[in-house]
Design a protein around this motif. Structure first.
Motif, PDB file in Angstrom:
ATOM      1  N   LEU A 104     -13.725   0.850   0.100  1.00  0.00           N
ATOM      2  CA  LEU A 104     -12.444   0.460  -0.051  1.00  0.00           C
ATOM      3  C   LEU A 104     -11.497   1.569   0.332  1.00  0.00           C
ATOM      4  O   LEU A 104     -11.477   2.699  -0.164  1.00  0.00           O
ATOM      5  CB  LEU A 104     -12.418   0.432  -1.689  1.00  0.00           C
ATOM      6  N   CYS A 105     -10.493   0.996   1.293  1.00  0.00           N
ATOM      7  CA  CYS A 105      -9.626   1.705   1.968  1.00  0.00           C
ATOM      8  C   CYS A 105      -8.259   1.538   1.655  1.00  0.00           C
ATOM      9  O   CYS A 105      -7.735   0.394   1.907  1.00  0.00           O
ATOM     10  CB  CYS A 105      -9.814   1.582   3.428  1.00  0.00           C
ATOM     11  N   LEU A 106      -7.690   2.393   0.865  1.00  0.00           N
ATOM     12  CA  LEU A 106      -6.292   2.128  -0.083  1.00  0.00           C
ATOM     13  C   LEU A 106      -5.162   2.626   0.801  1.00  0.00           C
ATOM     14  O   LEU A 106      -5.300   4.147   0.670  1.00  0.00           O
ATOM     15  CB  LEU A 106      -6.379   2.110  -1.382  1.00  0.00           C
ATOM     16  N   ILE A 131     -14.473   5.047  -2.325  1.00  0.00           N
ATOM     17  CA  ILE A 131     -13.036   4.797  -2.478  1.00  0.00           C
ATOM     18  C   ILE A 131     -12.014   5.762  -1.630  1.00  0.00           C
ATOM     19  O   ILE A 131     -11.865   7.029  -2.047  1.00  0.00           O
ATOM     20  CB  ILE A 131     -12.344   4.432  -3.739  1.00  0.00           C
ATOM     21  N   VAL A 132     -11.332   5.136  -0.650  1.00  0.00           N
ATOM     22  CA  VAL A 132     -10.567   6.424   0.191  1.00  0.00           C
ATOM     23  C   VAL A 132      -9.093   5.937   0.235  1.00  0.00           C
ATOM     24  O   VAL A 132      -8.757   4.855  -0.010  1.00  0.00           O
ATOM     25  CB  VAL A 132     -10.987   6.193   1.727  1.00  0.00           C
ATOM     26  N   TYR A 133      -8.330   6.952  -0.222  1.00  0.00           N
ATOM     27  CA  TYR A 133      -6.849   6.699  -0.568  1.00  0.00           C
ATOM     28  C   TYR A 133      -5.912   7.695   0.234  1.00  0.00           C
ATOM     29  O   TYR A 133      -6.242   8.776   0.515  1.00  0.00           O
ATOM     30  CB  TYR A 133      -6.666   6.882  -2.165  1.00  0.00           C
ATOM     31  N   LYS A 134      -4.772   6.964   0.677  1.00  0.00           N
ATOM     32  CA  LYS A 134      -3.918   7.705   1.317  1.00  0.00           C
ATOM     33  C   LYS A 134      -2.445   7.412   0.932  1.00  0.00           C
ATOM     34  O   LYS A 134      -2.213   6.172   0.817  1.00  0.00           O
ATOM     35  CB  LYS A 134      -3.829   7.440   2.743  1.00  0.00           C
ATOM     36  N   LYS A 135      -1.562   8.211   0.479  1.00  0.00           N
ATOM     37  CA  LYS A 135      -0.168   7.827   0.242  1.00  0.00           C
ATOM     38  C   LYS A 135       0.747   7.706   1.660  1.00  0.00           C
ATOM     39  O   LYS A 135       0.449   8.739   2.446  1.00  0.00           O
ATOM     40  CB  LYS A 135       0.576   8.714  -0.482  1.00  0.00           C
ATOM     41  N   ILE A 136       1.342   6.794   1.648  1.00  0.00           N
ATOM     42  CA  ILE A 136       1.746   6.323   3.069  1.00  0.00           C
ATOM     43  C   ILE A 136       3.360   5.970   2.843  1.00  0.00           C
ATOM     44  O   ILE A 136       3.824   5.485   1.776  1.00  0.00           O
ATOM     45  CB  ILE A 136       1.212   5.346   3.835  1.00  0.00           C
ATOM     46  N   GLU A 137       4.234   5.907   4.150  1.00  0.00           N
ATOM     47  CA  GLU A 137       5.582   5.393   4.045  1.00  0.00           C
ATOM     48  C   GLU A 137       5.310   3.974   4.254  1.00  0.00           C
ATOM     49  O   GLU A 137       4.542   3.427   4.957  1.00  0.00           O
ATOM     50  CB  GLU A 137       6.289   5.974   5.142  1.00  0.00           C
ATOM     51  N   ASN A 138       6.239   3.201   3.329  1.00  0.00           N
ATOM     52  CA  ASN A 138       6.242   1.605   3.482  1.00  0.00           C
ATOM     53  C   ASN A 138       6.799   1.141   4.642  1.00  0.00           C
ATOM     54  O   ASN A 138       7.928   1.262   4.977  1.00  0.00           O
ATOM     55  CB  ASN A 138       6.796   1.106   2.240  1.00  0.00           C
ATOM     56  N   LYS A 139       5.927   0.563   5.784  1.00  0.00           N
ATOM     57  CA  LYS A 139       6.605   0.221   6.964  1.00  0.00           C
ATOM     58  C   LYS A 139       6.002  -1.443   7.186  1.00  0.00           C
ATOM     59  O   LYS A 139       6.175  -1.934   8.313  1.00  0.00           O
ATOM     60  CB  LYS A 139       5.804   1.125   8.227  1.00  0.00           C
ATOM     61  N   GLY A 140       5.822  -1.834   6.080  1.00  0.00           N
ATOM     62  CA  GLY A 140       5.463  -3.562   6.355  1.00  0.00           C
ATOM     63  C   GLY A 140       3.967  -3.596   6.116  1.00  0.00           C
ATOM     64  O   GLY A 140       3.294  -2.826   6.293  1.00  0.00           O
ATOM     65  N   ILE A 141       3.612  -5.008   5.657  1.00  0.00           N
ATOM     66  CA  ILE A 141       2.405  -5.227   5.682  1.00  0.00           C
ATOM     67  C   ILE A 141       1.136  -5.113   6.535  1.00  0.00           C
ATOM     68  O   ILE A 141       0.015  -4.480   6.525  1.00  0.00           O
ATOM     69  CB  ILE A 141       1.937  -6.890   5.029  1.00  0.00           C
ATOM     70  N   ALA A 142       1.699  -5.354   8.038  1.00  0.00           N
ATOM     71  CA  ALA A 142       0.660  -5.319   8.993  1.00  0.00           C
ATOM     72  C   ALA A 142       0.689  -3.590   9.373  1.00  0.00           C
ATOM     73  O   ALA A 142      -0.259  -3.252   9.412  1.00  0.00           O
ATOM     74  CB  ALA A 142       1.561  -5.876  10.324  1.00  0.00           C
ATOM     75  N   THR A 145      -1.599  -2.062   6.564  1.00  0.00           N
ATOM     76  CA  THR A 145      -2.725  -2.579   6.783  1.00  0.00           C
ATOM     77  C   THR A 145      -3.589  -1.730   7.895  1.00  0.00           C
ATOM     78  O   THR A 145      -4.578  -1.251   7.609  1.00  0.00           O
ATOM     79  CB  THR A 145      -3.169  -3.982   7.157  1.00  0.00           C
ATOM     80  N   ASN A 146      -2.770  -1.354   8.732  1.00  0.00           N
ATOM     81  CA  ASN A 146      -3.434  -0.587   9.842  1.00  0.00           C
ATOM     82  C   ASN A 146      -3.631   0.746   9.507  1.00  0.00           C
ATOM     83  O   ASN A 146      -4.435   1.382   9.954  1.00  0.00           O
ATOM     84  CB  ASN A 146      -2.226  -0.681  11.030  1.00  0.00           C
ATOM     85  N   ALA A 147      -2.879   1.354   8.661  1.00  0.00           N
ATOM     86  CA  ALA A 147      -2.882   2.602   7.925  1.00  0.00           C
ATOM     87  C   ALA A 147      -4.072   2.688   7.167  1.00  0.00           C
ATOM     88  O   ALA A 147      -4.981   3.661   7.222  1.00  0.00           O
ATOM     89  CB  ALA A 147      -1.813   2.979   7.014  1.00  0.00           C
ATOM     90  N   ALA A 148      -4.705   1.592   6.317  1.00  0.00           N
ATOM     91  CA  ALA A 148      -5.798   1.693   5.659  1.00  0.00           C
ATOM     92  C   ALA A 148      -6.927   1.459   6.591  1.00  0.00           C
ATOM     93  O   ALA A 148      -8.134   2.090   6.238  1.00  0.00           O
ATOM     94  CB  ALA A 148      -5.752   0.241   4.746  1.00  0.00           C
ATOM     95  N   ALA A 149      -6.853   0.971   7.751  1.00  0.00           N
ATOM     96  CA  ALA A 149      -7.959   0.826   8.571  1.00  0.00           C
ATOM     97  C   ALA A 149      -8.024   2.290   9.362  1.00  0.00           C
ATOM     98  O   ALA A 149      -9.508   2.401   9.641  1.00  0.00           O
ATOM     99  CB  ALA A 149      -7.541  -0.348   9.919  1.00  0.00           C
TER     100      ALA A 149
END
Length: 629
Positions: A104-106, A131-142, A145-149
């Motif tokens: 699970l990539c969050l 379960i892999v997690y990273k806090k990111i800046e909100n740049k939109g759903i696409a 999702t790429n950041a999760a990938a």
């Protein structure tokens, strides 16, 4: 006749036929399933039985992400201010999978006021390694999702929303499906499953979305694939991931680009994903997110450009559906073949509507005279030739009614690039009906056959595509449904892929008709259209149906019911058997464009009375290709 009475009579007839074919025990068991589904609880009806889930866990006992011998799947989930109850339910659904092949990539884009999202995830991370997690800046759903990938290590990726729930056997089933595809030598780059909607608990689902196998025309009208989609990570990276410019329809856009690479998709008819219905969710309709339609049109327009086809993308008949108004290549001529025996009032209504309303002017009409006995009929032909410019009347030389032989004879007089088989008891409704049929065929990668929406005079559906296996042999999609609705998953309001369309109004490329050697003349009355379409489908061509070509069908006025005449009834039974003999009973009962979890007892796309394949967790998968350019 009352619609309920029609259905009751047809169901009774099917029960009698089922008893003859498979015995009283099978009929009673099927009937018991019907009563059980209609009259008793529906709790957890899409989930495998507990013993099945326990067996899967036992099979995977002691195994881990690396050695479970199932392909690894990284689930990509962007988080954004996720409510705690939703987040915990989603995380629980992942950690309680029956197989350990999931990761699970969050990617968490929550704002500062929702730091608890990260705290909850870290709580789960402490217990569960994958379960892999990273806090990111909100740049939109696409972009999220790429950041999760970027966090993923699995061979495959899957998409899941932060407020939804994975079925407990999702990873196991997809892993087994990938294995089956590889063993069969089929493409394993893109798979999707069925899904269900729920509000609070998945044990109490609202409804399932039981999808067809890959249907390219349908996918251009709406994102029927949705969840759960699983695809190779290398393909995702190859196409550049999700595109922010398609936010709102980013998954639809991604699926189109992936399928362009794979050449089709594989379908697993198991409910592997539960889509939560709540305010703001797209499962409740696109009114919650009005930018979706604009993004979808861009995704579709870009797909057409990449695949070298031209057309205009427009809104469909209902929200969240779309229409490709294909550019017709050249000016193809259509030869309209109309068999006729007497009944000149019906024929006149048909001819008048064609000449008065049809906007496509490159057509010829060939009436095939078949053993008329009324002298007035021949007088009518002479007058009709004078009133309808270019009308041809050719005389079928043999005796008796044989729909296949009559149309094959008429084809000899046809000069068109396309043939349109048309009953004499139909009436054109919209002027661009013929244009719309051509739009689906006369462009690069178009279908070989296209059928139309046929209405009864009382504005109920007579034909919206043919589904094989209904009633044991074949039936019409949504028959008797009242005008005004969108059908099951928009299937009466969008262009569709089908295994067949009715010969009462069937457009086919002349070259394909000739390649198939026309209609099989041993199907004199029944199933000639079904047999022809199946032969075309199995030769690798597509068969489309469009709601944008509408006609009224005064069904069977010229021929009466077969069931009342012993001779006709015997002939009908023989043609039923011939359909099985040629195409195989199992093939007939397994229409790729009709989900096996839908009933074969009725034509209304209701759930199957017997959902054993779901309760048993039966893993089956089928890849279908589709022309994209």
């Amino acid at each position: 006749m009352n619609v309920r009475l029609k259905r009751a009579r047809e169901l009774a007839g099917y029960a009698v036929q089922l008893t003859k074919d498979e015995g009283l025990g099978t009929m009673l068991a099927r009937g018991a399933g019907f009563v059980r589904r209609r009259c008793f609880g529906k709790k957890a009806r899409y989930l495998p039985a507990k013993k099945v889930l326990e067996a899967q866990r036992a099979e995977m006992a002691g195994k881990n992400f690396e050695n479970c011998q199932l392909s690894t799947i990284s689930v990509l989930t962007p988080l954004y201010n996720t409510p705690e109850v939703f987040l915990r339910q989603f995380l629980d659904s992942f950690v309680n999978q029956t197989a350990p092949n999931g990761e699970l990539c969050l990617a968490d884009a929550s704002d500062a006021a929702h730091s608890s999202v990260g705290d909850i995830v870290r709580e789960y991370q402490a217990k569960y390694q994958h379960i892999v997690y990273k806090k990111i800046e909100n740049k939109g759903i696409a972009a999220n999702t790429n950041a999760a990938a970027e966090l993923a290590s699995g061979e495959y990726l899957a998409l899941a929303d932060h407020d939804d729930i994975l079925a407990p056997h999702a990873m196991y089933t997809m892993g087994q499906a990938i294995r089956q595809l590889r063993e069969a030598g089929e493409p394993d780059g893109f798979l999707y499953s069925d899904e269900a909607l729920f509000t609070k608990k998945i044990e109490k689902p609202l409804v399932a979305h039981f999808k067809p196998d890959y249907a390219p025309d349908y996918l251009l009208c709406c994102n029927y694939i949705c969840h759960l989609a699983v695809f190779r990570r290398e393909l995702f990276e190859q196409v550049g991931g999700e595109r922010p410019e398609c936010d709102g329809s980013q998954d639809h856009d991604l699926f189109l680009r992936l399928i362009e690479q794979v050449g089709g998709a594989a379908h697993v008819p198991q409910v592997l994903y539960y889509w939560r219905v709540h305010e703001g969710s797209t499962s409740g309709g696109t009114d919650a997110k009005p930018y979706v339609a604009k993004a979808a049109k861009k995704a579709l327009a870009d797909h057409l450009e990449r695949t070298g086809r031209t057309g205009t993308i427009e809104d469909g008949l209902y929200p969240s559906t779309y229409r490709v108004r294909w550019d017709i290549v050249g000016e193809p001529k259509v030869s309209i073949l109309i068999p006729n025996k007497d009944h000149t009032e019906d024929l006149e209504k048909c001819l008048q509507s064609i000449w008065k309303k049809t906007t496509w002017d490159r057509f010829e009409v060939i009436v095939i005279e078949n053993n008329s006995t009324d002298p007035a009929t021949f007088a009518y032909y002479e007058k009709a030739r004078q009133r309808y410019d270019g009308l041809k009347v050719v005389t079928y030389p043999d005796k008796g009614f044989n729909f296949s032989a009559i149309n094959n004879f008429g084809r000899k007089a046809a000069e068109g690039d396309y043939l349109l088989l048309l009953n004499n008891d139909v009436e054109v409704v919209n002027g661009d009906w013929l244009t719309e049929l051509l739009r689906q065929c006369a462009h690069p990668g178009g279908a070989a056959i296209c059928g139309a929406m046929l209405w009864y005079p009382d504005e109920t559906i007579q034909h919206a595509g043919i589904v094989t296996g209904l009633g044991g042999y074949a039936g019409h999609s949504h028959k008797y449904k009242k005008k005004g609705g969108s059908g099951y998953l928009f299937r009466t309001s969008t262009v569709q892929d089908f295994s067949g369309v009715t010969g009462a109004c069937l457009l086919v490329k002349t070259a394909v008709y000739d390649e198939m050697h026309g209609l099989d003349e041993q199907f004199a009355v029944a199933f000639n259209d079904v047999d022809f379409c199946l032969r075309v489908r199995d030769a690798g061509y597509r068969i489309a149906w469009t709601p944008y070509a509408e006609l009224i069908h005064y069904e069977s006025k010229s021929r009466g019911g077969d069931e009342k005449d012993p001779v006709k009834a015997a002939r009908f039974a023989a043609e039923q058997q011939r359909l099985y003999t040629i195409h195989g009973k199992e093939n007939i009962l397994d229409d790729p464009y009709y989900n096996p979890n839908l009933t074969r007892d009725r034509e209304d796309f209701s759930e199957n009375d017997d959902l054993r394949r779901l309760k048993e967790g039966r893993v089956t998968v089928r890849f279908r290709g589709g022309t994209l350019q």
